[in-house]
Motif scaffolding. Structure first.
Motif, PDB file in Angstrom:
ATOM      1  N   ASP A 191       0.850  -1.193   0.000  1.00  0.00           N
ATOM      2  CA  ASP A 191       0.000   0.000   0.000  1.00  0.00           C
ATOM      3  C   ASP A 191       0.890   1.249   0.000  1.00  0.00           C
ATOM      4  N   TYR A 378       6.234  -7.324   4.557  1.00  0.00           N
ATOM      5  CA  TYR A 378       4.918  -6.697   4.545  1.00  0.00           C
ATOM      6  C   TYR A 378       3.934  -7.602   3.805  1.00  0.00           C
ATOM      7  N   TRP A 379       2.783  -7.842   4.406  1.00  0.00           N
ATOM      8  CA  TRP A 379       1.725  -8.663   3.794  1.00  0.00           C
ATOM      9  C   TRP A 379       2.285 -10.005   3.298  1.00  0.00           C
ATOM     10  N   GLU A 417       1.622  -7.365   9.458  1.00  0.00           N
ATOM     11  CA  GLU A 417       0.387  -7.995   8.975  1.00  0.00           C
ATOM     12  C   GLU A 417       0.607  -9.116   7.977  1.00  0.00           C
ATOM     13  N   TYR A 473      -8.618  -1.284  12.628  1.00  0.00           N
ATOM     14  CA  TYR A 473      -9.398  -0.257  11.928  1.00  0.00           C
ATOM     15  C   TYR A 473     -10.892  -0.394  12.229  1.00  0.00           C
ATOM     16  N   TYR A 477     -12.676   0.202   8.390  1.00  0.00           N
ATOM     17  CA  TYR A 477     -12.932  -0.941   7.495  1.00  0.00           C
ATOM     18  C   TYR A 477     -14.041  -1.824   8.063  1.00  0.00           C
ATOM     19  N   GLU A 501      -1.258   0.824  14.397  1.00  0.00           N
ATOM     20  CA  GLU A 501      -2.021   1.556  13.377  1.00  0.00           C
ATOM     21  C   GLU A 501      -3.460   1.649  13.815  1.00  0.00           C
ATOM     22  N   PHE A 551      -0.123   9.785   1.589  1.00  0.00           N
ATOM     23  CA  PHE A 551       0.972   9.287   0.738  1.00  0.00           C
ATOM     24  C   PHE A 551       0.401   8.596  -0.494  1.00  0.00           C
ATOM     25  N   ARG A 556      -5.328   3.043  -4.260  1.00  0.00           N
ATOM     26  CA  ARG A 556      -6.360   3.912  -3.685  1.00  0.00           C
ATOM     27  C   ARG A 556      -6.907   4.817  -4.771  1.00  0.00           C
TER      28      ARG A 556
HETATM   29  C1  GCB Z   1      -2.647  -1.419   7.109  1.00  0.00           C
HETATM   30  C2  GCB Z   1      -1.269  -1.442   6.571  1.00  0.00           C
HETATM   31  C3  GCB Z   1      -0.859  -0.107   5.997  1.00  0.00           C
HETATM   32  C4  GCB Z   1      -1.999   0.434   5.155  1.00  0.00           C
HETATM   33  C5  GCB Z   1      -3.172   0.685   6.073  1.00  0.00           C
HETATM   34  C6  GCB Z   1      -4.413   1.236   5.358  1.00  0.00           C
HETATM   35  O1  GCB Z   1      -3.013  -2.213   7.911  1.00  0.00           O
HETATM   36  O2  GCB Z   1      -0.318  -1.879   7.496  1.00  0.00           O
HETATM   37  O3  GCB Z   1       0.299  -0.255   5.249  1.00  0.00           O
HETATM   38  O4  GCB Z   1      -1.631   1.569   4.460  1.00  0.00           O
HETATM   39  O5  GCB Z   1      -3.546  -0.521   6.667  1.00  0.00           O
HETATM   40  O6  GCB Z   1      -4.473   2.431   5.113  1.00  0.00           O
HETATM   41  O7  GCB Z   1      -5.291   0.442   5.042  1.00  0.00           O
END
Ligand code: GCB
Length: 596
Positions: A191, A378-379, A417, A473, A477, A501, A551, A556
């Motif tokens: 991301d 990452y991921w 994650e 989140y 989300y 986060e 960023f 997105r």
């Molecule tokens: C996450 C990721 C991060 C993303 C963020 C998002 O969990 O670690 O890299 O940018 O969510 O904005 O969804």
């Protein structure tokens, strides 16, 4: 007839020679055999070096013809046609990412050739190294037509000795390649934007024949200073001086290593008073000098202790991404990020999701800011591939060797994650062990997994970590923020849990009285509600809003996002503070006043 057939044979042979590289699909293999890795790295900090910055010539090489056909060996005196003319390549200032330097290159992914010429007068009896601070995502390096090696990993430094190949006038050619790959760290899907290029400084570093390769200064406990030095050379002792601490020691060298422990009665570094000491090391003719803060960091139950005192981490996350410069940063940009974070009330920054420029830790040391540094595991990563593990281990080693004298860095994070598999567990636990063996003086963390059925942090990796990161989140989300309360109640741990986060997207300037999705009001409300739950929980030892600035992210693409992840508390121009900035600021002020 005879003449004809020999001519035919001659033509076929020539074609074979000329064409052979066109048929060679394994052309990269011979380059990959020569790795530039942490075992060759020489610490740059504390030395003077000659910067190779300024205008270089760049040429996209989409089909990797340089590597396939050997452009790097061209001298300009070829008598048959060749497919490149170096002097016609576009001039670009290095360091930079190519994406911001020339519009047609904005989305380019692949190989980019970088070429520069430099003069050098090698002093009698010195050794010369080329040091690259960051080439995204991988680099093939050639000096005067000779291949020096390959480096994988966008964000960590590497070096190579060039004493034998250095001439009075030199040509340096680097093939920087940013192709995303499932066998890289990070992998194909992230991301954030996949910038490419020589985006951090390049240096020529001259040292004496005997020199200090690495050195590591830290407190072993509140009263003991430990210094470990790695050397290359013949002398049997190394001098260590710190005038302010009244230290002047000759430390014996055994097997290219020197170690000493001395009582410490000085002042510790902390965020309110970032006291640092100047240390000088002399080994034969070689001398290094650095300004180093001394502090301890530890955990007790679910508390984090800085210099033996509990500290709540008022954090924020940060990407290296600027609308004009991409992932390139200079000192001013780093200072600005640190100021914005300080003003927000932070005492810690999570440098997501890869090693940031060394300036960040250097300036954080100076200003009194704590850092979480992270590997781009990452991921989804190819956890079962041994070469991928070797790459991740190498990146981790290069990061630790670069920053272990930086007291601001308190946590090495081994990933973010990742899916829960046996392979991932083996991979990441071996990274955690490596971090501990290279640097037992810091904490090891990672963003861990949640069991969404039982609503509990549940990750087999926890056992290998000192601090547990949780990215959540709820309320964004997953619309049900109520789940967070249950999750926190279910996740009482005997280790610190950091909310690494949490956040919501908001387009700067989009206001809505009903707090619609992507409005500034919605984001501010989200933080208000989240803080009530997070600060009310005994589990949580720190909070890291996602994140300081918007960023770029190609994932997105809705009408509010337009290619950006809009979860910043400040927009990408770094001028517009969203409503949520003040919300977080108020919470952080309150936490500080409470002395939490
Ligand atoms: C996450 C990721 C991060 C993303 C963020 C998002 O969990 O670690 O890299 O940018 O969510 O904005 O969804």
């Amino acid at each position: 007839m005879l003449v004809f057939s020999s001519l035919q044979c001659y033509t076929t042979c020539m074609q074979t020679i000329y064409l052979s590289h066109l048929h060679d699909q394994a052309f990269r293999a011979k380059f990959h055999q020569k790795q530039l890795a942490c075992d060759q790295l020489v610490t740059l900090t504390g030395r003077t070096s000659i910067p190779l910055e300024g205008p270089w010539r760049l040429c996209p090489d989409q089909y990797d013809t340089c590597l396939r056909a050997g452009w790097y060996a061209y001298t300009g005196k070829e008598t048959t046609p060749v497919d490149c003319d170096f002097e016609f390549w576009k001039e670009v200032i290095v360091p930079s990412v190519w994406n911001t330097e020339h519009e047609p290159w904005e989305y380019y992914e692949g190989s980019m050739l970088y070429r520069t010429e430099f003069a050098s007068s090698q002093k009698e009896g010195t050794r010369t190294f080329l040091v690259f601070e960051g080439v995204a995502n991988r680099a093939y390096v050639f000096l005067n037509g000779i291949y020096l090696g390959f480096h994988e990993g966008a964000s960590t430094p590497f070096s190579v000795e060039i004493t034998a190949s250095l001439q009075d006038r030199n040509t340096l050619l680097v093939c920087a390649n940013n192709t995303r790959s499932v066998s890289s760290v990070p992998s194909e899907n992230t991301d954030w934007f996949n910038y490419g290029g020589i985006y951090r400084q390049v240096h020529l570093m001259q040292v004496s024949p005997s020199f200090i390769r690495h050195w590591y200064v830290r407190l072993l406990d509140a009263h003991t200073l430990g210094i470990d030095i790695e050397l290359s050379g013949i002398h049997d002792s190394v001098q260590v001086v710190c005038k302010e601490l009244g230290l002047s020691l000759l430390v014996a060298v055994h097997d290219h290593k020197a170690s000493v422990q001395v009582p410490f009665t000085g002042q510790v570094w902390d965020i309110e008073n970032p006291k640092r000491y100047t240390f000088c090391l002399q080994y034969g003719q070689d001398r290094v000098e650095d300004t180093i803060g001394l502090r301890t960091i530890a955990c007790r139950g679910n508390q984090i202790l800085l210099n033996d005192k509990p500290i709540f981490l008022r954090g924020v996350c940060l990407h290296e991404d600027h609308p004009d410069f991409g992932r390139y940063v200079n000192e001013n940009l780093v200072r600005r990020s640190l100021e914005d974070a300080k003003l927000l009330g932070c005492n810690c920054i999570r440098l997501s999701h890869y090693p940031h420029h060394r300036y960040m830790a250097e300036i954080a040391d100076e200003l009194g800011m704590l850092l979480w540094e992270e590997l781009p595991v990452y991921w989804a990563i190819a956890f079962s591939e041994p070469a991928v593990l070797a790459d991740a281990k190498n990146q981790l080693s290069e990061l630790i060797l670069r920053d272990r004298n930086r007291c601001s860095v308190i946590i090495w994070s081994v990933g973010n994650e990742n899916p829960d598999t046996d392979e991932r567990l083996a991979f990441m636990s071996s990274l955690a062990s490596l971090a501990r063996s290279l640097d037992p003086s810091r904490l090891v963390g990672a963003a861990c997994l949640v069991n969404e059925h039982t609503l509990c942090i549940e990750d087999r990796l926890e056992a290998c970590l000192d601090v547990i990161g949780l990215n959540e989140y709820y309320g964004w989300y997953d619309p049900d923020m109520g789940k967070l309360k249950i999750l926190l109640e279910h996740s009482l741990k005997d280790k610190p849990v950091l909310i690494t986060e949490f956040g919501a997207g908001a387009k700067a300037g989009f206001h809505d009285a009903e707090a619609a999705l992507f409005s500034e009001e919605r984001q501010a409300l989200f933080y208000k509600q989240q803080f009530v739950l997070l600060l009310g929980s005994p589990t949580v030892s720190g909070t890291f809003p996602w994140l300081l600035y918007d960023f770029r992210s190609p994932r997105r693409m809705n009408k509010y996002q337009g290619g950006y992840n809009r979860k910043g508390l400040i927009d990408q121009s770094r001028r517009h503070k969203k409503l949520a900035y003040a919300t977080v600021q108020t919470e952080y002020r309150r936490i500080k006043e409470q002395g939490r």
